[in-house]
Design a protein around this motif. Structure first.
Motif, PDB file in Angstrom:
ATOM      1  N   VAL A 144       0.815  -1.218   0.000  1.00  9.51           N
ATOM      2  CA  VAL A 144       0.000   0.000   0.000  1.00  9.51           C
ATOM      3  C   VAL A 144       0.846   1.265   0.000  1.00  9.51           C
ATOM      4  CG1 VAL A 144      -2.005  -1.062   1.086  1.00  9.51           C
ATOM      5  CG2 VAL A 144      -0.242  -0.033   2.522  1.00  9.51           C
ATOM      6  N   MET A 145       2.037   1.225   0.580  1.00  8.58           N
ATOM      7  CA  MET A 145       2.834   2.441   0.728  1.00  8.58           C
ATOM      8  C   MET A 145       3.713   2.744  -0.479  1.00  8.58           C
ATOM      9  SD  MET A 145       1.986   3.994   3.472  1.00  8.58           S
ATOM     10  CE  MET A 145       3.238   5.261   3.295  1.00  8.58           C
ATOM     11  N   ARG A 146       3.853   1.786  -1.409  1.00  8.22           N
ATOM     12  CA  ARG A 146       4.650   2.024  -2.614  1.00  8.22           C
ATOM     13  C   ARG A 146       3.779   1.791  -3.847  1.00  8.22           C
ATOM     14  NH1 ARG A 146       9.647  -1.988  -1.120  1.00  8.22           N
ATOM     15  NH2 ARG A 146       9.856  -1.397   1.094  1.00  8.22           N
ATOM     16  N   ALA A 147       4.025   2.590  -4.872  1.00 13.40           N
ATOM     17  CA  ALA A 147       3.235   2.495  -6.100  1.00 13.40           C
ATOM     18  C   ALA A 147       4.124   2.120  -7.269  1.00 13.40           C
ATOM     19  CB  ALA A 147       2.552   3.833  -6.384  1.00 13.40           C
ATOM     20  N   ASP A 148       3.681   1.132  -8.050  1.00 15.77           N
ATOM     21  CA  ASP A 148       4.390   0.722  -9.265  1.00 15.77           C
ATOM     22  C   ASP A 148       3.778   1.419 -10.478  1.00 15.77           C
ATOM     23  OD1 ASP A 148       6.183  -1.214  -8.073  1.00 15.77           O
ATOM     24  OD2 ASP A 148       4.423  -2.494  -7.779  1.00 15.77           O
ATOM     25  N   GLY A 149       4.406   1.213 -11.642  1.00 17.93           N
ATOM     26  CA  GLY A 149       3.841   1.690 -12.889  1.00 17.93           C
ATOM     27  C   GLY A 149       3.837   3.183 -13.060  1.00 17.93           C
ATOM     28  N   GLN A 150       4.743   3.875 -12.385  1.00 17.71           N
ATOM     29  CA  GLN A 150       4.827   5.330 -12.496  1.00 17.71           C
ATOM     30  C   GLN A 150       5.657   5.738 -13.709  1.00 17.71           C
ATOM     31  OE1 GLN A 150       2.981   7.422 -10.158  1.00 17.71           O
ATOM     32  NE2 GLN A 150       2.145   5.358 -10.023  1.00 17.71           N
ATOM     33  N   PRO A 151       5.576   6.993 -14.152  1.00 14.62           N
ATOM     34  CA  PRO A 151       6.264   7.408 -15.385  1.00 14.62           C
ATOM     35  C   PRO A 151       7.747   7.092 -15.423  1.00 14.62           C
ATOM     36  CG  PRO A 151       4.709   9.078 -14.727  1.00 14.62           C
ATOM     37  CD  PRO A 151       4.712   8.059 -13.622  1.00 14.62           C
ATOM     38  N   GLY A 152       8.434   7.199 -14.283  1.00 15.05           N
ATOM     39  CA  GLY A 152       9.869   6.927 -14.269  1.00 15.05           C
ATOM     40  C   GLY A 152      10.210   5.454 -14.275  1.00 15.05           C
ATOM     41  N   GLY A 153       9.203   4.589 -14.089  1.00 14.47           N
ATOM     42  CA  GLY A 153       9.431   3.149 -14.114  1.00 14.47           C
ATOM     43  C   GLY A 153       9.762   2.546 -12.772  1.00 14.47           C
ATOM     44  N   ASP A 154      10.076   3.367 -11.776  1.00 10.44           N
ATOM     45  CA  ASP A 154      10.444   2.864 -10.463  1.00 10.44           C
ATOM     46  C   ASP A 154       9.263   2.956  -9.501  1.00 10.44           C
ATOM     47  OD1 ASP A 154      13.096   2.454 -11.291  1.00 10.44           O
ATOM     48  OD2 ASP A 154      13.597   4.550 -10.872  1.00 10.44           O
ATOM     49  N   GLN A 155       9.384   2.242  -8.377  1.00 12.38           N
ATOM     50  CA  GLN A 155       8.412   2.406  -7.308  1.00 12.38           C
ATOM     51  C   GLN A 155       8.556   3.790  -6.706  1.00 12.38           C
ATOM     52  OE1 GLN A 155       9.060  -0.783  -4.472  1.00 12.38           O
ATOM     53  NE2 GLN A 155       7.262  -1.877  -5.241  1.00 12.38           N
ATOM     54  N   VAL A 156       7.435   4.380  -6.337  1.00 18.53           N
ATOM     55  CA  VAL A 156       7.482   5.673  -5.657  1.00 18.53           C
ATOM     56  C   VAL A 156       6.582   5.616  -4.433  1.00 18.53           C
ATOM     57  CG1 VAL A 156       7.891   6.888  -7.832  1.00 18.53           C
ATOM     58  CG2 VAL A 156       5.563   6.737  -6.930  1.00 18.53           C
ATOM     59  N   ASN A 157       6.781   6.559  -3.540  1.00 20.73           N
ATOM     60  CA  ASN A 157       5.955   6.663  -2.350  1.00 20.73           C
ATOM     61  C   ASN A 157       4.504   6.915  -2.758  1.00 20.73           C
ATOM     62  OD1 ASN A 157       4.699   7.879   0.129  1.00 20.73           O
ATOM     63  ND2 ASN A 157       6.774   7.594   0.917  1.00 20.73           N
ATOM     64  N   ARG A 158       3.590   6.199  -2.123  1.00 22.35           N
ATOM     65  CA  ARG A 158       2.177   6.315  -2.476  1.00 22.35           C
ATOM     66  C   ARG A 158       1.667   7.752  -2.321  1.00 22.35           C
ATOM     67  NH1 ARG A 158      -0.672   2.761  -5.354  1.00 22.35           N
ATOM     68  NH2 ARG A 158       0.176   1.063  -4.067  1.00 22.35           N
TER      69      ARG A 158
END
Length: 390
Positions: A70-84
């Motif tokens: 829940v605290m990390r998000a995949d599929g973001q523009p940069g390709g890496d996990q980011v903080n939710r």
């Protein structure tokens, strides 16, 4: 993470075409006053410590593997996990995970504060796409570069949206004092210069940057007031007058001397913003849409924040019941009060879930919470929070 020497520096000090608006440099030292005293070090000031602690928990939780879903998000523009807290939402699952993440953090801190950034970034994605389609501008490309800057550095962003407003019966351009609203006072080759006042800016003293956004729809006469841009908190010309975060230094305030929230009035006195950080500059027709998009995302997220706060009240009620040796099976009045509190919290939280499940896909590619459920949930929590306290 939040010590001053870890802060990236944003605005270049000169108006120079081609200057790197996202460069890193010396530590940020914002111009902040709390209770009339100028703050020397944000990270070390006891009056702001509960707010720093609350923001810090959003970083801490994202590092815990058991909370990663829940605290990390995949599929973001940069390709890496980011903080939710700063992620874009591309699906119903993303919206549901955001609800869970915000509620989880607010169960500990009362208010996570940092989640406003994710709401604004989603609204900006939609608005910049819409403006480009209408005006042939390049705001989407600018926003994409800025989003990568925020994601790669895992920044905390404050939202400077509510203007001072002055005489509320008059539009921005009709104000006797134009600084009642933040507006563009000069356009240069390398960017814009803004002045004006933003009020009730959550967590402003202890974030990395502020996103300046319009707070209402505009007319053609208000074009100078239709502005959205990113401003690092140590930018020349920016002064913040803030209240303490929580109730620091009060031994009896067991919770609010540990976690709290500061708000600030942000005064922009001819602050230079390079074009790379500008996402709306005079396109008055789109100010209302940007405001609406951000507000719809934020209302859904706010539901989760207040549910987390409600969980704190439920826990406090359970502790008080236990401390007084009460048996809920025999003390119906106490039991009924606890049931009512749970009913209120889960009732408006259900609206957040419904807004997530019935989300609407935007042409920009992300999803927006279903507006009716998001607004009903916000209306319920905004009125019933007084019943929660009672």
């Amino acid at each position: 993470v939040l010590r001053n020497d870890a802060f990236p520096r944003g605005n270049p000090s000169v108006d120079e075409p081609g200057a790197n608006a996202f460069s890193l440099g010396s530590p940020l030292k914002p111009n902040v006053y709390v209770l009339g005293r100028q703050v020397d070090s944000i990270a070390d000031d006891e009056l702001l410590a509960p707010g720093v602690n609350a923001i810090g928990l959003t970083y801490d939780y994202a590092l815990r593997e058991k909370l990663a879903a829940v605290m990390r998000a995949d599929g973001q523009p940069g390709g890496d996990q980011v903080n939710r807290m700063i992620a874009l939402t591309y699906s119903s699952s993303d919206l549901l995970n955001k609800l869970e993440a915000v509620r989880l953090v607010c169960q500990e801190t009362g208010c996570a504060q940092r989640y406003l950034a994710g709401d604004a970034l989603n609204g900006l994605l939609q608005a910049t796409h819409r403006i480009d389609e209408d005006k042939g501008t390049d705001y989407s490309a600018r926003f994409d570069a800025y989003l990568r800057h925020v994601h790669q550095r895992d920044l905390a962003i404050g939202i400077a949206m509510t203007d001072g407003k002055g005489d509320r019966s008059k539009r921005p351009h009709e104000q006797a004092n134009p600084d009642s609203y933040v507006h563009i006072v000069e356009t240069r080759a390398g960017g814009i210069v803004i002045s004006g006042a933003k009020a009730i800016v959550t967590s402003a003293p202890y974030v990395h940057e502020l996103l300046v956004m319009p707070c209402r729809s505009m007319t053609s006469d208000d074009a100078a007031f239709a502005v959205c841009c990113s401003v690092p908190i140590a930018s020349a010309g920016l002064t913040m007058i803030a209240r303490p975060a929580g109730r620091p230094g009060e031994p009896a305030a067991k919770f609010s001397n540990r976690y709290g929230q500061s708000t600030a009035v942000c005064l922009f006195d001819r602050v230079f913003v390079p074009w790379e950080r500008v996402f709306l500059a005079g396109e008055w027709e789109h100010a209302g849409f940007l405001t609406h998009a951000y507000a719809t995302h934020h209302r859904q997220t706010c539901i989760a924040a207040r549910a987390g706060f409600g969980d704190l009240l439920i826990g406090a009620g359970a502790l008080m019941t236990e401390a007084n040796g009460l048996d809920l099976d025999r003390h119906a009045g106490v039991r009924d009060a606890m049931i009512e509190l749970i009913k209120i919290v889960e009732g408006f939280y259900a609206c957040g879930v419904a807004a997530s499940v019935y989300c609407v896909t935007d042409p920009a590619g992300n999803v927006m919470p279903e507006p009716v459920f998001a607004n009903i949930g916000k209306l319920l929590l905004a009125t019933q929070i007084y019943d929660m306290h009672r």
